[in-house]
Design an enzyme around this catalytic site. Structure first.
Site, PDB file in Angstrom:
ATOM      1  N   SER A 241       2.029   3.737  -7.778  1.00  0.00           N
ATOM      2  CA  SER A 241       1.822   2.322  -8.037  1.00  0.00           C
ATOM      3  C   SER A 241       2.710   1.526  -7.095  1.00  0.00           C
ATOM      4  CB  SER A 241       2.196   1.988  -9.484  1.00  0.00           C
ATOM      5  OG  SER A 241       2.257   0.590  -9.687  1.00  0.00           O
TER       6      SER A 241
ATOM      7  N   LYS B 196      -6.111   5.211 -12.380  1.00  0.00           N
ATOM      8  CA  LYS B 196      -4.858   4.829 -13.050  1.00  0.00           C
ATOM      9  C   LYS B 196      -5.093   3.572 -13.876  1.00  0.00           C
ATOM     10  CE  LYS B 196      -1.527   2.637 -10.918  1.00  0.00           C
ATOM     11  NZ  LYS B 196      -1.280   1.426 -11.778  1.00  0.00           N
ATOM     12  N   ASP B 197      -5.848   2.632 -13.314  1.00  0.00           N
ATOM     13  CA  ASP B 197      -6.251   1.422 -14.034  1.00  0.00           C
ATOM     14  C   ASP B 197      -7.623   1.677 -14.653  1.00  0.00           C
ATOM     15  OD1 ASP B 197      -4.055  -0.585 -13.189  1.00  0.00           O
ATOM     16  OD2 ASP B 197      -4.713   0.288 -11.291  1.00  0.00           O
TER      17      ASP B 197
ATOM     18  N   GLN C  71      -9.442  -1.251 -16.297  1.00  0.00           N
ATOM     19  CA  GLN C  71      -9.943  -2.147 -15.262  1.00  0.00           C
ATOM     20  C   GLN C  71     -11.221  -1.593 -14.637  1.00  0.00           C
ATOM     21  OE1 GLN C  71      -7.452  -4.205 -12.041  1.00  0.00           O
ATOM     22  NE2 GLN C  71      -8.236  -2.424 -10.942  1.00  0.00           N
TER      23      GLN C  71
ATOM     24  N   LEU D  96       0.816  -1.205   0.000  1.00  0.00           N
ATOM     25  CA  LEU D  96       0.000   0.000   0.000  1.00  0.00           C
ATOM     26  C   LEU D  96       0.859   1.268   0.000  1.00  0.00           C
ATOM     27  CD1 LEU D  96      -2.841  -0.937   2.523  1.00  0.00           C
ATOM     28  CD2 LEU D  96      -2.672  -1.407   0.074  1.00  0.00           C
TER      29      LEU D  96
ATOM     30  N   GLY E 116      -9.077   3.148  -8.368  1.00  0.00           N
ATOM     31  CA  GLY E 116      -8.363   4.292  -8.919  1.00  0.00           C
ATOM     32  C   GLY E 116      -8.439   4.329 -10.435  1.00  0.00           C
TER      33      GLY E 116
ATOM     34  N   HIS F  80      -3.416   4.273  -2.428  1.00  0.00           N
ATOM     35  CA  HIS F  80      -4.404   3.411  -1.784  1.00  0.00           C
ATOM     36  C   HIS F  80      -5.087   4.137  -0.624  1.00  0.00           C
ATOM     37  CE1 HIS F  80      -1.661   0.164  -3.459  1.00  0.00           C
ATOM     38  NE2 HIS F  80      -2.842  -0.213  -3.912  1.00  0.00           N
TER      39      HIS F  80
END
Length: 283
Positions: A188, A152-153, A156, A33, A150, A37
């Protein structure tokens, strides 16, 4: 802070929350984490009475065995970091592979209407079947009111929204903004594997994305893409895997710009064997 390793234990705890009519937020993670996160957990705490954070390195979403082996596992440090947010409202679920998969470590096969075929899907075969399998299983175990991911993905996130819709899972998916290092590098867990020199140089990734965004105002997607590829062609530290400009809703590569659509630029690069991804909205 309570850490549960078996689903029967976490289910009993969550049932007590529901008996008290408490709202439950959920932040699924693979551990290691960082502040990114924590931003998700803080957002979940703002919107819910209790928050479950799962910490589980999911084997079925890795198409690279070396990447799975090297993925950092730091449960004790992760729990200590979560404790800085307060112990009374956060619960940790850190299951074993056996607890999630019951001895059958394999992915369910999903159809996400083509979202899984683009970008990451092309370069990481089977990845999104693994993601869908573990997220669906975690949703069944935790049964949260809201779940936080998040941006960033981003691909996903889109796929999880489609998963929830297709399987009629009663959870609201909340996408949260990308958290960045001071130099712009998207936070990340893999960043911990970068050398100090690589991490410093990684500001180049976000700088390239922001310049691409500025260029997209007056240039075509092909022109912007060629420019990005040129920037990475002889870079000392980074090898470009892909740069795509896509429709934000379908994730399909842009054909022709129209004002009615929203576009996003997606990038994946390697620093030695460390894979970094990022994205930015373009309009």
């Amino acid at each position: 802070m309570q850490v549960y390793k078996e689903q029967k234990q976490i289910k009993a705890e969550l049932e007590s929350f529901r008996d008290e009519h408490l709202s439950i937020g959920f932040v699924p993670t693979m551990g290691a984490l960082h502040e990114g996160h924590l931003a998700l957990v803080k957002e979940a705490l703002n919107q819910n009475d209790k928050v479950v954070v799962s910490i589980f390195v999911n084997p079925t979403q890795f198409n690279n065995a070396i990447d799975l082996e090297k993925y950092p596992r730091t449960l004790q440090d992760d729990v200590a970091l979560l404790q800085t947010l307060g112990e009374d409202r956060v619960v940790v679920y850190a299951p074993t592979v056996e607890d999630i998969y019951g001895g059958h470590i394999e992915s369910q096969q999903f159809d996400f209407d083509g979202l899984e075929q683009e970008m990451e899907g092309k370069f990481r075969p089977g990845h999104f079947n693994g993601v869908g399998t573990v997220v669906k299983r975690l949703f069944e175990i935790v049964a949260p009111h809201k779940a936080y991911f998040g941006k960033k993905d981003f691909q996903q996130l889109a796929i999880i929204k489609r998963l929830v819709h297709k399987y009629d899972i009663p959870v609201q998916i909340i996408g949260c903004k990308i958290q960045r290092e001071p130099n712009g590098l998207a936070m990340s867990s893999r960043n911990a594997r970068l050398t100090s020199e690589q991490k410093k140089a990684a500001s180049f990734i976000y700088q390239t994305l922001t310049t691409a965004k500025a260029q997209f105002v007056t240039k075509s997607a092909d022109e912007v893409t060629k420019w990005v590829e040129q920037q990475f062609s002889a870079h000392e530290f980074f090898e470009l895997e892909y740069f795509n400009i896509a429709d934000q809703d379908t994730l399909k590569p842009i054909q022709r710009k129209t004002r009615q659509k929203s576009y996003r630029a997606f990038i994946a690069v390697y620093a030695d064997d460390i894979r970094l991804i990022d994205n930015i909205g373009l309009n």
